[in-house]
Design a protein around this motif. Structure first.
Motif, mmCIF file in Angstrom:
data_model
loop_
_atom_site.group_PDB
_atom_site.id
_atom_site.type_symbol
_atom_site.label_atom_id
_atom_site.label_comp_id
_atom_site.label_asym_id
_atom_site.label_seq_id
_atom_site.Cartn_x
_atom_site.Cartn_y
_atom_site.Cartn_z
ATOM 1 N N ASN A 406 0.836 -1.213 0.000
ATOM 2 C CA ASN A 406 0.000 0.000 0.000
ATOM 3 C C ASN A 406 0.866 1.256 0.000
ATOM 4 O O ASN A 406 0.543 2.250 -0.661
ATOM 5 C CB ASN A 406 -0.912 0.025 1.234
ATOM 6 C CG ASN A 406 -2.151 -0.821 1.025
ATOM 7 O OD1 ASN A 406 -2.469 -1.210 -0.090
ATOM 8 N ND2 ASN A 406 -2.849 -1.128 2.109
ATOM 9 N N ASP A 438 5.192 6.081 5.101
ATOM 10 C CA ASP A 438 5.533 6.418 3.705
ATOM 11 C C ASP A 438 5.488 7.922 3.491
ATOM 12 O O ASP A 438 5.129 8.674 4.395
ATOM 13 C CB ASP A 438 4.567 5.695 2.750
ATOM 14 C CG ASP A 438 3.130 6.112 2.971
ATOM 15 O OD1 ASP A 438 2.835 7.317 2.858
ATOM 16 O OD2 ASP A 438 2.297 5.223 3.291
ATOM 17 N N LEU A 443 -3.687 10.264 4.620
ATOM 18 C CA LEU A 443 -5.073 9.775 4.673
ATOM 19 C C LEU A 443 -6.007 10.965 4.879
ATOM 20 O O LEU A 443 -5.843 11.715 5.847
ATOM 21 C CB LEU A 443 -5.233 8.791 5.836
ATOM 22 C CG LEU A 443 -4.283 7.592 5.815
ATOM 23 C CD1 LEU A 443 -4.264 6.910 7.166
ATOM 24 C CD2 LEU A 443 -4.697 6.606 4.733
ATOM 25 N N ILE A 451 -10.789 3.061 5.850
ATOM 26 C CA ILE A 451 -9.787 2.180 5.209
ATOM 27 C C ILE A 451 -9.838 0.732 5.689
ATOM 28 O O ILE A 451 -9.449 -0.165 4.961
ATOM 29 C CB ILE A 451 -8.320 2.691 5.342
ATOM 30 C CG1 ILE A 451 -8.049 3.162 6.747
ATOM 31 C CG2 ILE A 451 -7.973 3.708 4.301
ATOM 32 C CD1 ILE A 451 -6.595 3.499 6.966
ATOM 33 N N PHE A 456 -13.345 -1.040 0.824
ATOM 34 C CA PHE A 456 -13.071 0.388 0.651
ATOM 35 C C PHE A 456 -11.772 0.496 -0.123
ATOM 36 O O PHE A 456 -10.736 -0.003 0.301
ATOM 37 C CB PHE A 456 -12.935 1.107 2.005
ATOM 38 C CG PHE A 456 -12.460 2.529 1.830
ATOM 39 C CD1 PHE A 456 -13.366 3.548 1.520
ATOM 40 C CD2 PHE A 456 -11.105 2.842 1.904
ATOM 41 C CE1 PHE A 456 -12.924 4.849 1.315
ATOM 42 C CE2 PHE A 456 -10.656 4.140 1.693
ATOM 43 C CZ PHE A 456 -11.569 5.145 1.407
ATOM 44 N N THR A 457 -11.844 1.107 -1.274
ATOM 45 C CA THR A 457 -10.625 1.269 -2.082
ATOM 46 C C THR A 457 -10.703 2.552 -2.886
ATOM 47 O O THR A 457 -11.792 2.981 -3.275
ATOM 48 C CB THR A 457 -10.394 0.057 -3.003
ATOM 49 O OG1 THR A 457 -9.175 0.257 -3.727
ATOM 50 C CG2 THR A 457 -11.520 -0.166 -3.987
ATOM 51 N N THR A 458 -9.530 3.148 -3.099
ATOM 52 C CA THR A 458 -9.482 4.329 -3.964
ATOM 53 C C THR A 458 -8.650 4.016 -5.207
ATOM 54 O O THR A 458 -8.365 4.894 -6.000
ATOM 55 C CB THR A 458 -8.838 5.520 -3.220
ATOM 56 O OG1 THR A 458 -7.581 5.096 -2.719
ATOM 57 C CG2 THR A 458 -9.714 6.032 -2.101
ATOM 58 N N LYS A 459 -8.264 2.717 -5.331
ATOM 59 C CA LYS A 459 -7.414 2.346 -6.472
ATOM 60 C C LYS A 459 -8.290 1.811 -7.591
ATOM 61 O O LYS A 459 -9.237 1.062 -7.321
ATOM 62 C CB LYS A 459 -6.407 1.283 -6.052
ATOM 63 C CG LYS A 459 -5.483 1.757 -4.943
ATOM 64 C CD LYS A 459 -4.609 0.626 -4.449
ATOM 65 C CE LYS A 459 -4.005 0.990 -3.117
ATOM 66 N NZ LYS A 459 -3.395 -0.139 -2.467
ATOM 67 N N LEU A 463 -9.298 -3.974 -4.590
ATOM 68 C CA LEU A 463 -10.416 -4.744 -4.043
ATOM 69 C C LEU A 463 -10.873 -4.182 -2.695
ATOM 70 O O LEU A 463 -11.984 -4.429 -2.255
ATOM 71 C CB LEU A 463 -9.994 -6.201 -3.827
ATOM 72 C CG LEU A 463 -10.012 -7.090 -5.054
ATOM 73 C CD1 LEU A 463 -9.548 -8.472 -4.669
ATOM 74 C CD2 LEU A 463 -11.403 -7.159 -5.636
ATOM 75 N N GLY A 464 -9.959 -3.519 -2.000
ATOM 76 C CA GLY A 464 -10.312 -2.972 -0.689
ATOM 77 C C GLY A 464 -10.451 -4.025 0.396
ATOM 78 O O GLY A 464 -11.142 -3.805 1.399
ATOM 79 N N GLY A 466 -7.515 -5.774 1.539
ATOM 80 C CA GLY A 466 -6.212 -5.967 2.181
ATOM 81 C C GLY A 466 -6.192 -5.539 3.649
ATOM 82 O O GLY A 466 -5.854 -6.321 4.536
ATOM 83 N N LEU A 467 -6.578 -4.305 3.930
ATOM 84 C CA LEU A 467 -6.470 -3.794 5.305
ATOM 85 C C LEU A 467 -7.469 -4.480 6.235
ATOM 86 O O LEU A 467 -7.184 -4.685 7.412
ATOM 87 C CB LEU A 467 -6.664 -2.279 5.323
ATOM 88 C CG LEU A 467 -5.494 -1.494 4.725
ATOM 89 C CD1 LEU A 467 -5.789 0.001 4.680
ATOM 90 C CD2 LEU A 467 -4.210 -1.739 5.510
HETATM 91 P P1 ADP Z 1 -6.644 -2.011 -1.784
HETATM 92 O O1 ADP Z 1 -5.171 -1.919 -1.703
HETATM 93 O O2 ADP Z 1 -7.129 -3.147 -2.623
HETATM 94 O O3 ADP Z 1 -7.298 -0.729 -2.150
HETATM 95 P P2 ADP Z 1 -6.603 -2.003 1.065
HETATM 96 O O4 ADP Z 1 -7.598 -2.477 2.045
HETATM 97 O O5 ADP Z 1 -5.228 -2.498 1.224
HETATM 98 O O6 ADP Z 1 -7.188 -2.356 -0.341
HETATM 99 O O7 ADP Z 1 -6.560 -0.421 1.114
HETATM 100 C C1 ADP Z 1 -7.748 0.300 1.187
HETATM 101 C C2 ADP Z 1 -7.523 1.759 0.874
HETATM 102 O O8 ADP Z 1 -6.815 2.395 1.941
HETATM 103 C C3 ADP Z 1 -6.661 2.007 -0.325
HETATM 104 O O9 ADP Z 1 -7.413 1.942 -1.547
HETATM 105 C C4 ADP Z 1 -6.163 3.426 -0.073
HETATM 106 O O10 ADP Z 1 -7.149 4.392 -0.444
HETATM 107 C C5 ADP Z 1 -6.072 3.478 1.419
HETATM 108 N N1 ADP Z 1 -4.667 3.290 1.831
HETATM 109 C C6 ADP Z 1 -4.078 2.144 2.212
HETATM 110 N N2 ADP Z 1 -2.784 2.357 2.518
HETATM 111 C C7 ADP Z 1 -2.535 3.654 2.302
HETATM 112 C C8 ADP Z 1 -1.373 4.487 2.443
HETATM 113 N N3 ADP Z 1 -0.206 4.029 2.852
HETATM 114 N N4 ADP Z 1 -1.516 5.807 2.124
HETATM 115 C C9 ADP Z 1 -2.703 6.313 1.718
HETATM 116 N N5 ADP Z 1 -3.807 5.568 1.597
HETATM 117 C C10 ADP Z 1 -3.753 4.269 1.862
#
Ligand code: ADP
Length: 504
Positions: A406, A438, A443, A451, A456-459, A463-464, A466-467
């Motif tokens: 991430n 990083d 955020l 998150i 929840f994802t902004t990519k 898939l949202g 991971g966290l």
């Molecule tokens: P994904 O990577 O598939 O989007 P995650 O659950 O890992 O799913 O992350 C969810 C969201 O949290 C990310 O889409 C991003 O918007 C935000 N995020 C995660 N890690 C960071 C980070 N280091 N800096 C900024 N935003 C983050």
């Protein structure tokens, strides 16, 4: 407060006393204790010691007189004086010193060789001082040894652990403390081997020889066949006269500790399953929606293809484009399912001791190609290199891999010279604290709020999940995962996992 043991032995039975009073075998039972190694001088006792010292002083004085004091035999008085002080105490030693000196003074008078009377008395005074010093030192040494014995035996007798001394070659019990007498089964006999047959060894480390510490002591876990209680047995050599086969054995009752460990394992498993079920329920609820979306798109495009095929003029390029879109959506649906399957596959949580630093190093090594490709430098500060955790190493590594991935994603738009990830691991409040910082955009309020929510994802291709998975893994380990804004720029993810000794 001597109490009668069930074996009929006086339970308070100090080594110092053992030295003076050999323990008698108990009628009707095999002998539990034998005389501990003694110096001949300790067997004399005060009366005989004094008599022997008096006789020796007379003998030395007589010999000195008979040889005309030419050989200065009076120095030999030191031995009986030390003997008197050792066996009967300071006063007896002092009396012996005084008697030896008086004898010398009276008998030497006749052969006085000094020109002045004062020198004759001066020599007597010097001699008396020497004799008194030896008497005092001998008595003091004897007292110090007895007190050391006393302290040692007090500790052993008051210990809640069972302690015994065994002659391994002759299979004899030489000493047993009260706790040992309490747990010994008289019916099974009193020899060390008969006593030890009441226990079975826990299988630990296979057939490998047990490890020994610097003093030659080894440990083994035993289970009593009678009460089912667990003991830790420490076994090692103890100096016992000239017998090299004498062993000191200490049995500590660890039943409560073992039960607590078993309970903790069960608790961890239940907690883990509960955390997994919660996450799975959340995922299942949102998964339906998530999969529905590509399915709807596929349905729309297949409808469109149907219509294009029914048209009078078939537009092959348009159909191919629609089918391409169908394919992409099918792949996306499959990848959602694959991620879920992967998560379920990793559900088996196998905690084992692992080093925190090694987990971080493994996660960095896994992502090394991506880090290099993105031109990201990694700073790793490990303030406690020996930090040990009780954790599922693979799952924990996966959590860090997710956090670092991430961080890589978050720095896509960061100027190349600022692309850095700072990793840290340190011990705090019984936990290993991992931090992944990083230099990305950080955020915003919406991200901070959501998150950790599944999906929840902004990519664009994210898939949202991971966290959400990372947090459930942390919680299954009795730990936590949270995120903060970095002080200067970017985001910091904190992972806290209990240390090995405090793990739930
Ligand atoms: P994904 O990577 O598939 O989007 P995650 O659950 O890992 O799913 O992350 C969810 C969201 O949290 C990310 O889409 C991003 O918007 C935000 N995020 C995660 N890690 C960071 C980070 N280091 N800096 C900024 N935003 C983050």
């Amino acid at each position: 407060m001597p109490r009668g043991g069930k074996l009929g032995l006086p339970l308070v039975c100090r080594p110092a006393q053992l030295l003076q009073h050999p323990v008698r075998p108990i009628a009707g039972t095999p002998s539990l204790a034998h005389a501990a190694p003694q110096l001949p001088i300790d067997r004399l006792g005060p009366r005989r010691g004094m008599l022997l010292a008096a006789a020796a002083i007379l003998l030395v004085a007589g010999a000195d007189y008979a040889t005309g004091y030419e050989m200065r035999l009076s120095v030999l008085h030191l031995a009986p004086i030390a003997l008197a002080a050792w066996t009967a105490g300071t006063r007896a030693g002092m009396a012996a010193a005084l008697a030896a000196c008086l004898l010398w003074l009276l008998s030497f008078k006749s052969g006085n060789i000094y020109r002045q009377q004062a020198y004759y008395f001066w020599e007597a005074a010097v001699m008396l001082c020497g004799f008194l010093t030896v008497a005092w030192l001998s008595a003091r040494l004897r007292r110090a040894l007895s007190q050391a014995d006393e302290r040692f035996s007090r500790v052993i007798e008051e210990m809640r652990a069972a302690v015994y001394v065994a002659d391994a070659r002759r299979d004899e019990m030489l000493y047993a403390n009260p706790e040992m007498l309490r747990i010994a089964d008289t019916a099974a006999g009193l020899s060390p081997s008969a006593f030890e047959r009441q226990f079975e060894r826990a299988a630990e480390g296979g057939d490998a020889a047990p490890e020994r510490d610097a003093a030659g002591f080894s440990s083994a876990t035993l289970k009593s066949q009678r009460g089912g209680r667990w003991y830790l047995m420490q076994d090692g050599p103890i100096p016992w006269g000239s017998n090299p086969d004498v062993r000191l054995r200490v049995l500590t009752d660890i039943t409560e500790r073992r039960n607590a460990e078993l309970l903790r394992e069960k608790h961890l498993e239940v907690m883990h399953q509960a955390a997994q079920l919660t996450t799975l329920a959340e995922i299942a609820a949102t998964l339906a929606h998530e999969i529905n979306q590509p399915l709807m798109v596929i349905a729309t495009y297949t409808d469109a293809c149907q219509r294009l095929l029914d048209a009078p003029r078939i537009d092959r390029a348009e159909i191919a484009r629609a089918l391409g879109k169908c394919h992409a959506q099918a792949v996306r649906a499959a990848s959602i399912i694959e991620r879920l399957r992967e998560f379920i596959r990793q559900r088996q949580h196998r905690p084992a001791p692992c080093a925190a630093g090694a987990v971080v190093a493994e996660a960095v090594a896994t992502l090394r190609p991506q880090l290099d490709a993105a031109g990201i430098a990694v700073d790793f500060a490990e303030t406690a290199p020996e930090l040990e955790l009780m954790a599922d190493r693979i799952l924990l590594t996966q959590v860090l891999v997710n956090l670092i991935r991430n961080a890589i994603d978050a720095m896509r738009d960061t100027p190349p010279e600022e692309r850095r990830i700072a990793l840290a691991v340190a011990a705090r409040d019984g936990e290993a604290r991992f931090a992944v910082a990083d230099h990305g955009p950080g955020l915003d309020a919406a991200a901070r709020e959501n998150i950790f929510a599944p999906f929840f994802t902004t990519k664009p291709g994210g898939l949202g999940l991971g966290l959400a998975i990372c947090r459930s893994v942390a919680e299954a380990h009795g730990g936590r995962l949270w995120a903060e804004e970095a002080p200067a720029r970017g985001a910091v993810f904190h992972l806290a996992i209990p240390l090995k000794d405090t793990a739930p």
